[in-house]
Design an enzyme around this catalytic site. Structure first.
Site, PDB file in Angstrom:
ATOM      1  N   SER A 157     -33.665  -5.395  20.300  1.00 15.58           N
ATOM      2  CA  SER A 157     -32.974  -5.213  19.028  1.00 15.58           C
ATOM      3  C   SER A 157     -32.011  -4.021  19.113  1.00 15.58           C
ATOM      4  O   SER A 157     -31.150  -3.986  19.977  1.00 15.58           O
ATOM      5  CB  SER A 157     -34.007  -5.058  17.905  1.00 15.58           C
ATOM      6  OG  SER A 157     -33.419  -5.168  16.638  1.00 15.58           O
ATOM      7  N   ASP A 252     -31.903 -16.124  14.781  1.00 15.54           N
ATOM      8  CA  ASP A 252     -31.753 -14.681  14.649  1.00 15.54           C
ATOM      9  C   ASP A 252     -30.374 -14.380  14.068  1.00 15.54           C
ATOM     10  O   ASP A 252     -29.369 -14.896  14.571  1.00 15.54           O
ATOM     11  CB  ASP A 252     -31.891 -14.050  16.045  1.00 15.54           C
ATOM     12  CG  ASP A 252     -31.827 -12.533  16.030  1.00 15.54           C
ATOM     13  OD1 ASP A 252     -31.535 -11.936  14.973  1.00 15.54           O
ATOM     14  OD2 ASP A 252     -32.058 -11.943  17.108  1.00 15.54           O
ATOM     15  N   HIS A 282     -35.671 -13.463  15.217  1.00 14.60           N
ATOM     16  CA  HIS A 282     -35.522 -12.098  15.736  1.00 14.60           C
ATOM     17  C   HIS A 282     -36.895 -11.486  16.008  1.00 14.60           C
ATOM     18  O   HIS A 282     -37.842 -11.680  15.250  1.00 14.60           O
ATOM     19  CB  HIS A 282     -34.773 -11.248  14.706  1.00 14.60           C
ATOM     20  CG  HIS A 282     -34.381  -9.893  15.215  1.00 14.60           C
ATOM     21  ND1 HIS A 282     -33.391  -9.707  16.145  1.00 14.60           N
ATOM     22  CD2 HIS A 282     -34.854  -8.650  14.918  1.00 14.60           C
ATOM     23  CE1 HIS A 282     -33.251  -8.411  16.397  1.00 14.60           C
ATOM     24  NE2 HIS A 282     -34.137  -7.754  15.667  1.00 14.60           N
TER      25      HIS A 282
END
Length: 321
Positions: A157, A252, A282
């Site tokens: 991320s 995502d 995600h």
């Protein structure tokens, strides 16, 4: 393909526990939310030992955790890892299981870095820390049991944001031998809103309100969001970057920017192994308690990193006479 049934179940469960009216989360709420979410992390890491220490950053000392797999020899490949959390949340503690699993899967001695978080430390604090931490690991490699010539930099991320920037800066300044970059569900563009950010803005683990709050907390007023140290997707000099291992997820919000970065790197002549995981959301790699794909992707990353490290090892071995 459709949203994975187990991922859908996870999203339904999280939605049921969330407030009905979504508004800008406070920093403390953001940090607590990520810590709770990371409790779903389940990953195999047998025989991985850990030790904690402090490294020298630009703004002072930074905590780190060193993970050593049982398979590591006296000098093993190194993996500098940056945790996710929108650059405002997360820590070596929240990502402990993921870091251990990556060390086990890759065979690397992995250094997980507790870089400074916003809003207490706004941009460029996290970027400066990430660069300084990578340089410190390279300098201190032998004392850490790491081969400085076989160094991987990665993150998940927003941690992948930092990893991508570190690699771009290393290309500009030289001095680091990075053999691969590993970007998991990367956040790479704060300049434009992609179709995937629009399509999955609500109800897909990380929503628009959280993303906007993170950005507001992270960036000082007046910062150019198109600058590569903010949005590494916007970099124009990519040729010569380390080979990339990129994993994105179909559902995502950040899918499109990760996919776009893979394409840009390929166009620039950089070797890329890219997988967009069907039906996933995600952070799915950290949801092993619910999603079987989490363990599968960590194992896949392990194989990819081992190949990258082995290629580098072969390229520097002296030829037999």
């Amino acid at each position: 393909m459709p949203l994975d049934p187990l991922a859908k179940r996870l999203l339904t469960m999280l939605a049921a526990a969330a407030p009905q009216a979504r508004s800008r989360p406070s920093v403390e709420a953001r940090r607590q939310s990520l810590a709770k979410l990371m409790q779903f992390a389940r990953a195999e890491a047998p025989d991985v030992t850990t030790s904690d220490g402090m490294l020298t950053g630009t703004g002072g000392e930074l905590p780190y955790r060193l993970y050593t797999p049982a398979s590591a020899g006296e000098l093993a490949p190194g993996f500098v890892f940056f945790h996710g959390g929108g650059l405002v949340a997360g820590s070596i503690a929240t990502h402990d299981r993921i870091a251990a699993a990556l060390a086990h899967a890759t065979g690397c001695r992995l250094v997980s870095v507790d870089y400074r978080l916003a809003p207490e430390h706004k941009f460029p604090a996290a970027v400066d820390d990430a660069i300084a931490a990578t340089e410190w690991v390279a300098r201190e490699a032998r004392s850490l049991g790491i081969d400085a010539e076989r160094l991987v930099v990665g993150g998940d991320s927003a941690g992948a944001t930092l990893a991508a920037i570190v690699c771009q800066q290393a290309l500009q300044n030289a001095g680091l031998s990075i053999v691969a970059q590993c970007l998991i569900c990367p956040v790479l563009d704060f300049e434009e809103t992609s179709p995937s950010r629009e399509a999955f803005a609500e109800g897909h683990l990380i929503d628009r309100a959280t993303i906007e709050a993170d950005l507001s907390d992270y960036l000082p007023d007046g910062i150019d969001t198109a600058h590569p140290r903010v949005s590494p997707l916007r970099a124009t000099r990519l040729a010569g970057l380390p080979p990339a291992i990129i994993h994105t997820a179909e559902y995502d919000p950040m899918r499109d920017e990760g996919n776009a970065y893979a394409r840009k790197l390929l166009t620039a002549g950089v070797a890329v192994e890219h997988v967009c995981h069907d039906g996933m959301v995600h952070n799915f790699h950290a949801m092993g308690a619910i999603l079987p794909q989490a363990q599968l992707v960590l194992s896949q990353i392990g194989e990819q990193v081992r190949r990258a490290v082995k290629r580098e090892e072969s390229s520097v071995m002296p030829s037999s006479q």
